[in-house]
Design an enzyme around this catalytic site. Structure first.
Site, PDB file in Angstrom:
ATOM      1  N   GLN A  76      17.864   4.052   5.030  1.00  0.00           N
ATOM      2  CA  GLN A  76      16.790   5.055   5.142  1.00  0.00           C
ATOM      3  C   GLN A  76      15.843   4.913   6.334  1.00  0.00           C
ATOM      4  OE1 GLN A  76      12.926   6.724   2.686  1.00  0.00           O
ATOM      5  NE2 GLN A  76      14.328   5.443   1.571  1.00  0.00           N
ATOM      6  N   GLU A 198      12.858  -1.075   0.831  1.00  0.00           N
ATOM      7  CA  GLU A 198      11.588  -0.364   0.617  1.00  0.00           C
ATOM      8  C   GLU A 198      10.528  -1.129  -0.182  1.00  0.00           C
ATOM      9  OE1 GLU A 198      10.441   2.895   1.475  1.00  0.00           O
ATOM     10  OE2 GLU A 198       8.627   2.257   0.472  1.00  0.00           O
ATOM     11  N   ASP A 227      10.248   2.442   4.142  1.00  0.00           N
ATOM     12  CA  ASP A 227      11.418   2.907   4.893  1.00  0.00           C
ATOM     13  C   ASP A 227      11.073   4.077   5.811  1.00  0.00           C
ATOM     14  OD1 ASP A 227      13.263   1.100   3.965  1.00  0.00           O
ATOM     15  OD2 ASP A 227      13.947   2.340   2.321  1.00  0.00           O
ATOM     16  N   GLY A 306     -11.612   7.128  -0.057  1.00  0.00           N
ATOM     17  CA  GLY A 306     -12.736   7.265   0.867  1.00  0.00           C
ATOM     18  C   GLY A 306     -14.065   7.070   0.161  1.00  0.00           C
ATOM     19  N   GLY A 307     -15.125   7.538   0.755  1.00  0.00           N
ATOM     20  CA  GLY A 307     -16.457   7.337   0.198  1.00  0.00           C
ATOM     21  C   GLY A 307     -16.842   8.378  -0.847  1.00  0.00           C
TER      22      GLY A 307
END
Ligand code: COA
Length: 486
Positions: A76, A198, A227, A306-307
Site C-alpha cells: 500500500q 500499517e 501506509d 484544537g483549542g
C-alpha cells in the site's frame, strides 16, 4: 497638498527597475541568477521559464507529463505514492514478479479470478511489466529501465533492493539523474532492519497511544496514516527532488520512514506532550472531570484536537443506525447561537457557562445537554441548522454514504472505473485538484499487460530479442512460481 511631479520613465529604465524588483535572489545558486537581458517581467527571476502558456486551462498537459517512474512498489505505501504521481501525469512503469505480481492482486479477493480491490484501487494510472529482477536477463532489462526513467520508487523490506544488485552506487553510476525514493518502516537506528506494516507504524509513530478512550487500550485508526500517509509524504519528497534536479542536474535519495510520517501527522500530540510540562491540558475533558494527567499525553476519546472543545453526539436513529452521530464543536464565537438553538439562552449570561474557561469543567454536562437537542434530528438536519449559524458540525458519514455521495462523484473524488476482468469498481480519484492539470483516472493494469510494449517500443528490443528474453524465463513465470501462485 502639493502634487508630486511624476516624470515619465523611459522604457529602458522601467525594464531595469523591474529586473531589480523581482523576487530576491537570496539562497539561489549562482548559476540560477537571472540574466537581466533575458529575464521577462513575469518570470520572477527564473530565466528558463517559458512565457505563460496561451493554451486553454487544463489543456496544457499535466503537471508531471514526461516524468518516468520505475515503480518497484508493492502492498500500500509505495503504490499510494506512485498512483498520486500517475494522477499528476507521470508515466508509472510498475515492475512485478512474473506470475505472482504485487501480492495484493490476490489479497482480500471479492471476485474470483480477478485482481482484488486492494490492488485495483492503489494501482490506477500505471503500466505493468513483469521482470524477474534476480535473473541475469532481467537485470539487463532493469539497467535499460534505469537509464530510461527519472525516478525509482520502492518499498521493499530493508536491504532487498541491494540484494537485487540495485544499490544506490550502481543506480547513480548508471543514471546520475535518477532519484531513488524509498519507504521504510523506520529511519536509521535500532529498528532500521524491521519489516513494518500499517498498524506497526501507527503504534511506533505515537498515534495509537493517543487514540481511543482513556479507560481503554490504545487504538489504531481506520485512515491508513502509516501506509497511505507515508506514500503521500514520499510523493512530496519526489516532486521536490525533481525540482531540485532542475538546478543540480543530478538525482538524490529520498527516504520516508513510516514512523516519521505518522509522527508528522500526530504532531499536535507532541505539542501537547510539551505543554504537559507546564500544567494540565485544560481542553481535554479529563481535566474538567478532575482526573489528573500522567507523564504522557493521554488518549482523548473524541475530544477535539484544537483549542475548541468538541465531541461526537447522538442523532435521531442512533438506536439502530451505528453512524447516526454528529461531531459538534462548541466554538467560542458562536456560543450564543448554540445556547439559543438548544433552548438554554440563560447560559449566555450565566457565569458558569458564559466564558470558555468557565465551561471547561462542565463540558460533559454541556455536551449531554446539546445531545438531547441533536437526538431530535438526523445528522444532516443538525448540519443544515448549525451551518446557518456558522456552528462547526460534521455528520459521521458511513462508507456507504461516502460511496453514494453525489458531490464526491461530481468532483472526481469518487470515480467509477471499468476493468476487463472484474467489471466496474469505485476508486478514490485525485484528492488534489489543479486548475491546469486535470486528472483522468485509468484502471489498474493486468499483470504484465505492458511488458511487450515497453520492451520493444520503448527500450528498443527487436522482435527476435524479445522472443529470446521470453524464452529465457526473465519475464515469464517459472513452473514452480506458477504452482505457488495458484
Ligand atoms: N523479481 C524477483 N524478486 C523480487 C521481485 C521481482 N520482480 N520483486 C520482489 N522480489 C523479492 C525481493 O527481492 C525480496 O527477496 P529477498 O528477501 O530475497 O531479497 C522478496 O521479493 C520479498 O520482498 P519483501 O519486501 O521482503 O516482501 P515481504 O512480503 O516479505 O515484506 C513488507 C513486505 C511490506 C513488510 C516489506 O516489504 C517492508 O517492510 N517494506 C517497507 C515498509 C513498507 O512499505 N511497509 C508497508 C507496506 S504497505
Amino acid at each position: 497638498m502639493a502634487k508630486r511631479k511624476v516624470a515619465a520613465a523611459k522604457p529602458k529604465k522601467i525594464a531595469k527597475r523591474i529586473v531589480k524588483t523581482v523576487r530576491p535572489m537570496t539562497n539561489r545558486p549562482a548559476q540560477m541568477k537571472a540574466d537581466p537581458k533575458v529575464t521577462a517581467p513575469y518570470n520572477g527571476g527564473w530565466p528558463e521559464l517559458p512565457p505563460p502558456s496561451t493554451a486553454p486551462w487544463g489543456q496544457a498537459g499535466k503537471a508531471l507529463d514526461g516524468v518516468r517512474i520505475l515503480d518497484f512498489t508493492h502492498v500500500q505505501s509505495g503504490p499510494t505514492c506512485t498512483q498520486l504521481l500517475g494522477y499528476m501525469g507521470a508515466d508509472c512503469i510498475k515492475v512485478e514478479r512474473p506470475g505472482v505480481g504485487d501480492i495484493t492482486r490476490g489479497q482480500l479477493r471479492d471476485v474470483k479470478g480477478a485482481d482484488s480491490l486492494y490492488f485495483t484501487m492503489l494501482n490506477g494510472n500505471k503500466r505493468s511489466i513483469t521482470i524477474d529482477s534476480k535473473h541475469p536477463k532481467g537485470k539487463e532489462i532493469l539497467e535499460r529501465l534505469i537509464k530510461h526513467c527519472d525516478v525509482l520508487v520502492e518499498n521493499f523490506a530493508p536491504g532487498a533492493l541491494d540484494r537485487m544488485g540495485l544499490t544506490w552506487e550502481y543506480i547513480h553510476k548508471t543514471n546520475p539523474r535518477m532519484i531513488v525514493a524509498s519507504v521504510k518502516g523506520f529511519g536509521p537506528g535500532p529498528y532500521e532492519d524491521c519489516k513494518v506494516y500499517e498498524n506497526v507504524a501507527q503504534c511506533a509513530g505515537g498515534a495509537a497511544s493517543t487514540t481511543g478512550f482513556r479507560e481503554g487500550p490504545p487504538l489504531v485508526t481506520g485512515a491508513q496514516i502509516g501506509d497511505s500517509g507515508t506514500g503521500l509524504h514520499l510523493a512530496f519528497g519526489i516532486v521536490s527532488a525533481l525540482y531540485q534536479r532542475m538546478r543540480t542536474g543530478r538525482g538524490q535519495r529520498v527516504l520516508c520512514a513510516m514512523q516519521d510520517g505518522v509522527l508528522n501527522l500526530a504532531r499536535v500530540k507532541l505539542r501537547d506532550q510539551q505543554r504537559l510540562a507546564h500544567g494540565p491540558l485544560t481542553e481535554y475533558s479529563q481535566h474538567g472531570e478532575g482526573i489528573p494527567f500522567g507523564k504522557a499525553v493521554p488518549r482523548a476519546g473524541n475530544d477535539s484536537g484544537g483549542g475548541q472543545p468538541g465531541w461526537i453526539l447522538k442523532c435521531k436513529g442512533w438506536e439502530t443506525d451505528p453512524d447516526a452521530y454528529t461531531y459538534f464543536i462548541t466554538q467560542a464565537p458562536v456560543w450564543g447561537a448554540i445556547c439559543d438553538l438548544i433552548g438554554k439562552p440563560e447560559w449566555k449570561s450565566d457565569p458558569d457557562y458564559a466564558t470558555p474557561p468557565a465551561r471547561l469543567p462542565r463540558l460533559r454536562h454541556i455536551f449531554d445537554t446539546i445531545e438531547e437537542w441533536t437526538k431530535t434530528m438526523t445528522k444532516f438536519e443538525v448540519m443544515e441548522i448549525c451551518n446557518k449559524h456558522d456552528i462547526p458540525v460534521g455528520p459521521i458519514l458511513s462508507m456507504k454514504e461516502v460511496a453514494e455521495e453525489p458531490s464526491l462523484r461530481a468532483t472526481g473524488t469518487v470515480v467509477e472505473v471499468d476493468h476487463p476482468t472484474r467489471g466496474r469498481y469505485l476508486t478514490v480519484g485525485n484528492p488534489v485538484k489543479m486548475s491546469d492539470s486535470i486528472t483522468e483516472v485509468r484502471r489498474s493494469p493486468l499483470l504484465g499487460e505492458h511488458t511487450e510494449d515497453i520492451l520493444t517500443e520503448e527500450l528498443g528490443y527487436s522482435a527476435e530479442e524479445f522472443a529470446a528474453i521470453k524464452s529465457s524465463g526473465a519475464i515469464t513465470p517459472s513452473e514452480k512460481k506458477e504452482t505457488e501462485a495458484a
